[in-house]
Structure formats: C-alpha cells, structure tokens
Write an enzyme that holds these catalytic residues in place. Structure first.
Site, PDB file in Angstrom:
ATOM      1  N   LYS A  79       0.867  -1.184   0.000  1.00 29.53           N
ATOM      2  CA  LYS A  79       0.000   0.000   0.000  1.00 29.53           C
ATOM      3  C   LYS A  79       0.898   1.226   0.000  1.00 29.53           C
ATOM      4  O   LYS A  79       2.057   1.163   0.429  1.00 29.53           O
ATOM      5  CB  LYS A  79      -0.873   0.004   1.269  1.00 29.53           C
ATOM      6  N   GLY A 179     -21.573   5.709   4.376  1.00 22.36           N
ATOM      7  CA  GLY A 179     -20.662   6.131   3.312  1.00 22.36           C
ATOM      8  C   GLY A 179     -21.245   5.855   1.954  1.00 22.36           C
ATOM      9  O   GLY A 179     -21.496   4.711   1.582  1.00 22.36           O
TER      10      GLY A 179
HETATM   11  P1  NAD Z   1     -14.886   7.307  -1.213  1.00 18.49           P
HETATM   12  O1  NAD Z   1     -13.926   8.310  -0.663  1.00 18.49           O
HETATM   13  O2  NAD Z   1     -15.354   7.415  -2.608  1.00 18.49           O
HETATM   14  O3  NAD Z   1     -16.194   7.245  -0.291  1.00 18.49           O
HETATM   15  C1  NAD Z   1     -16.187   7.320   1.089  1.00 18.49           C
HETATM   16  C2  NAD Z   1     -17.463   8.030   1.497  1.00 18.49           C
HETATM   17  O4  NAD Z   1     -17.564   7.970   2.925  1.00 18.49           O
HETATM   18  C3  NAD Z   1     -17.505   9.497   1.079  1.00 18.49           C
HETATM   19  O5  NAD Z   1     -18.736   9.784   0.454  1.00 18.49           O
HETATM   20  C4  NAD Z   1     -17.348  10.248   2.399  1.00 18.49           C
HETATM   21  O6  NAD Z   1     -18.003  11.494   2.412  1.00 18.49           O
HETATM   22  C5  NAD Z   1     -17.978   9.270   3.376  1.00 18.49           C
HETATM   23  N1  NAD Z   1     -17.562   9.418   4.763  1.00 18.49           N
HETATM   24  C6  NAD Z   1     -16.338   9.748   5.241  1.00 18.49           C
HETATM   25  N2  NAD Z   1     -16.355   9.784   6.590  1.00 18.49           N
HETATM   26  C7  NAD Z   1     -17.608   9.447   6.960  1.00 18.49           C
HETATM   27  C8  NAD Z   1     -18.243   9.291   8.219  1.00 18.49           C
HETATM   28  N3  NAD Z   1     -17.606   9.500   9.371  1.00 18.49           N
HETATM   29  N4  NAD Z   1     -19.563   8.948   8.231  1.00 18.49           N
HETATM   30  C9  NAD Z   1     -20.225   8.756   7.072  1.00 18.49           C
HETATM   31  N5  NAD Z   1     -19.677   8.888   5.862  1.00 18.49           N
HETATM   32  C10 NAD Z   1     -18.383   9.225   5.805  1.00 18.49           C
HETATM   33  O7  NAD Z   1     -14.171   5.879  -0.941  1.00 18.49           O
HETATM   34  P2  NAD Z   1     -14.578   4.480  -1.584  1.00 18.49           P
HETATM   35  O8  NAD Z   1     -13.693   4.203  -2.733  1.00 18.49           O
HETATM   36  O9  NAD Z   1     -16.059   4.392  -1.723  1.00 18.49           O
HETATM   37  O10 NAD Z   1     -14.101   3.502  -0.414  1.00 18.49           O
HETATM   38  C11 NAD Z   1     -14.861   3.378   0.769  1.00 18.49           C
HETATM   39  C12 NAD Z   1     -14.148   2.401   1.691  1.00 18.49           C
HETATM   40  O11 NAD Z   1     -13.988   1.146   1.032  1.00 18.49           O
HETATM   41  C13 NAD Z   1     -12.717   2.829   2.097  1.00 18.49           C
HETATM   42  O12 NAD Z   1     -12.461   2.365   3.404  1.00 18.49           O
HETATM   43  C14 NAD Z   1     -11.840   2.086   1.095  1.00 18.49           C
HETATM   44  O13 NAD Z   1     -10.540   1.887   1.582  1.00 18.49           O
HETATM   45  C15 NAD Z   1     -12.600   0.782   0.980  1.00 18.49           C
HETATM   46  N6  NAD Z   1     -12.364   0.046  -0.256  1.00 18.49           N
HETATM   47  C16 NAD Z   1     -12.589   0.639  -1.459  1.00 18.49           C
HETATM   48  C17 NAD Z   1     -12.398  -0.094  -2.618  1.00 18.49           C
HETATM   49  C18 NAD Z   1     -12.693   0.495  -3.960  1.00 18.49           C
HETATM   50  O14 NAD Z   1     -12.749  -0.272  -4.951  1.00 18.49           O
HETATM   51  N7  NAD Z   1     -12.907   1.798  -4.071  1.00 18.49           N
HETATM   52  C19 NAD Z   1     -11.961  -1.422  -2.555  1.00 18.49           C
HETATM   53  C20 NAD Z   1     -11.763  -2.011  -1.303  1.00 18.49           C
HETATM   54  C21 NAD Z   1     -11.957  -1.259  -0.161  1.00 18.49           C
END
Ligand code: NAD
Length: 350
Positions: A79, A179
């Site tokens: 990472k 989220g």
């Molecule tokens: P993103 O940044 O697009 O979305 C995260 C969302 O969570 C945002 O809309 C943000 O406003 C919201 N958020 C932040 N803090 C918050 C809180 N305290 N309460 C409520 N909402 C809150 O990120 P993403 O790509 O959707 O990823 C989300 C999670 O999934 C992360 O932990 C990421 O590491 C994990 N993840 C993502 C992927 C992927 O393919 N994008 C793959 C595996 C894991």
C-alpha cells in the site's frame, strides 16, 4: 525525490518518499511478496502527522496481504499513502515524483486507486512507471475498481445473511449503509434492486440527497448510524468504526461492508461474535476491487470471465470461513486470518 528505507520488523520493506519541489511526503509499505509482487492502492489523505500516515500504510498493506491471499491472487500485500488534501495539495508534478519512487522498486510494488485518487491520477503515474493499474485506457485497463468491489460486497451480504438466517433473499430487509462514495453508492444500487430498504448516512449531504432521490433511502445523521434498527449494517466509509464505543450500540444481526480495517482491534471481532452479530471479515468481503485490478496486472484478455470466476471463488471462501467460525465457535475474523495464513503457507510450500 528521495526514497529512504524505514526499519520494520513486521513488513518486508517500508520507504519514506519526499520531494521538496512539490511538497510530497508519503510512504510505501510492502508487507509481503510471498505470493507475488505486493499490490494495493495509493491513498491521499490529510493525515495530521507522519506517524499517523505510517501507521495507516502499515495496517493497510498488511490487510492487502490477507485480502489478496483470500481472493486467490498471485499477489502480495502493499500500500502507499501521500500526506495531503487531494483537493488542494495534489498536482501532476507531485504524482510524477511519487511514481518515480514506485518505479525505483522495480516491480516489487504495484499501485492503483484508493481514497483521494482517480483513474486520471493513475494515468499521470503511468507516465513514469508501468507498475500502475486501475487505468482508464489501454489494452488491459481495468478502470475504476469500485463497481466490482460493490458487486463482491453485495454477494458477501447475501451469503452472510443466508448464513445467519437461512435465506439470502434481501427483499424487505433493512440495510444501513455508512458512506455513499464510490463503493457505497454502487452497493446501494445493488441492494435497492434486490428489494432492500435503505437507511443511509454520509458526511457529504449531496450524496445523501442523491440516494434519497434515487433509491427512496431514509437519511440519518452520521453518528446515528451505529444505533439504528436494521437487519444489516454495511460500513463503506472509514476504518476503525467497530470499536468499544460503537459495538454496544449496534441493533443489527449482520455486518458486511466495503471499508478497510473496520475492526478497531481484533478483540472487537470477538466482541461482535460474543454479541451474536455476524461480522463478514472486510478483507474477504471487499476483495472485488483488487480482483479487478489483478486482471490488469496479470494482463488478462477476458476480464469479465476472470472477475466472475474469482468473485464466485471468493464468495465460496467467505461461506467456508463463516461455517468454520460457527462450528469452532470463533469470530469469523480470527478464522479468516488463520485461513489465509494457511493458504499462504500451502502456496509457498508448493
Ligand atoms: P470514497 O472516498 O469514494 O467514499 C467514502 C465516502 O464515505 C464518502 O462519500 C465520504 O463522504 C464518506 N464518509 C467519510 N467519513 C464518513 C463518516 N464519518 N460517516 C459517514 N460517511 C463518511 O471511498 P470508496 O472508494 O467508496 O471507499 C470506501 C471504503 O472502502 C474505504 O475504506 C476504502 O478503503 C474501501 N475500499 C474501497 C475499494 C474500492 O474499490 N474503491 C476497494 C476495497 C476497499
């Protein structure tokens, strides 16, 4: 750009990356290359200090080792993080400097999108190094992994619900989604189409308004999500949210979502198990994205079939872990870690 090794007893290699001209400070962590080159996304966040960024990159890269092994990929765990606000501090020059650091590792680490990064940013990194996936264009380009991550989580929710209640039919069930970003919003689409009722929250009000309009979701305040009465809780925002403060508030029987490192500590996995709440280990449930990325690293021509096969296998792995946890009266998280470590030992012996 300077890249300096950081001593570690837990990770194979860690580097601090800095570039005075662009204000870049970041870290790259290779937890394990036992199964193949370390792969995992690049995250940009306004960490309050370097120690916080280092702790995050170490934790996330270890999670990638488990995630990649659980997904049956020939990839190790790595990472990278950059300290800064992506909306303010990100620049092409800064990304290019970071890409040169990735390139200097000669393919031992492959990067892709994570929070604060987009396919456009990946294209900038790719100007300096081939060790980048998640590109929008190119022969093997896999694009945004989020829709596949969401598809995998949707499968995992049905499997977990079937394990807990005997049926994976989500019609009429209430699912609380924390989220509504890339993953959470796509997931809501799948859940809505499957007939689930959605309760949603986000710190971004525009995303909430969209989900209310598109899915008829009920919106609640961010801090209210933990105590909400629902069948399933899908954390799709940030890590560490299952902890000593939130677990006693939970009114759900299944937790399955996309966020990485949902458990604040391993003891929280045990606390959920003791409370009779089924927790689908995050690094198993959210493996869809890295499966999609792996198709690009491995230069797979028929990505759709590759992804579908790997997602089915991942779902089977989750079902096996949940069954074993039940038989052994252990937390699924503990069983999942034992399972992937055994898988790694088996593959390295072969
Ligand atoms: P993103 O940044 O697009 O979305 C995260 C969302 O969570 C945002 O809309 C943000 O406003 C919201 N958020 C932040 N803090 C918050 C809180 N305290 N309460 C409520 N909402 C809150 O990120 P993403 O790509 O959707 O990823 C989300 C999670 O999934 C992360 O932990 C990421 O590491 C994990 N993840 C993502 C992927 C992927 O393919 N994008 C793959 C595996 C894991």
């Amino acid at each position: 750009m300077t890249i300096t090794p950081v001593a570690s007893t837990t990770h194979e290699e860690i580097y601090r990356v800095a570039d005075t001209a662009t204000g870049l400070i970041g870290y790259i962590a290779l937890h394990s290359t036992q199964l193949g080159p370390a792969a995992g996304g690049l995250r940009m966040r306004p960490y309050s200090n370097e120690e916080e960024a280092l702790v995050d990159v170490k934790r996330l890269s270890e999670g990638m080792t488990y995630k990649n092994a659980a997904a049956g990929l020939a990839l190790g765990g790595g990472k990278a993080v950059i300290i800064g606000d992506p909306g303010v501090d990100k620049s092409p020059a800064l990304l290019r400097a970071f890409a040169r650091a990735i390139h200097s590792l000669e393919g031992r680490y492959y990067t892709a999108e994570d929070m604060g990064m987009s396919p456009v940013d990946m294209a900038i990194l790719a100007e300096e190094t081939p060790y980048v996936a998640g590109l929008a264009d190119g022969e093997f380009a896999s694009g945004d992994p989020s829709p596949v991550t969401a598809r995998g989580i949707f499968n995992a929710i049905r499997t977990s619900q079937a394990h807990q209640s005997g049926s994976g039919d989500l019609t009429g069930l209430t699912i609380a989604v924390q989220g509504l970003g890339h993953v959470g919003y796509y997931l809501c689409g799948y859940l809505h189409a499957a007939g689930a009722r959605l309760i949603v929250t986000d710190v971004n009000h525009a995303q909430i308004d969209k989900a209310v309009a598109e899915f008829g979701a009920t919106a609640i305040a961010p801090e209210a999500i933990y105590g909400v009465q629902a069948d399933i809780f899908a954390p799709c925002a940030i890590g560490g949210i299952l902890n000593a403060q939130t677990i006693p508030q939970l009114q759900v029987s299944v937790i399955c979502g996309g966020a990485n490192n949902q458990l604040a500590t391993p003891a929280d996995g045990q606390a959920l198990h003791d409370a009779g709440i089924l927790y689908a280990p995050d690094f198993v449930a959210n493996g869809g994205g890295i499966i999609n990325v792996a198709s690009e690293i491995e230069q797979i021509s028929n990505r759709a079939d590759y992804v579908a096969d790997k997602l089915s296998a991942l779902d089977l792995t989750l079902a096996t872990i949940l069954n074993q946890a039940k038989v052994e009266d252990q937390s699924p998280d503990a069983v999942a870690i034992t399972t992937v470590l055994a898988k790694m030992a088996q593959q390295s012996a072969a």
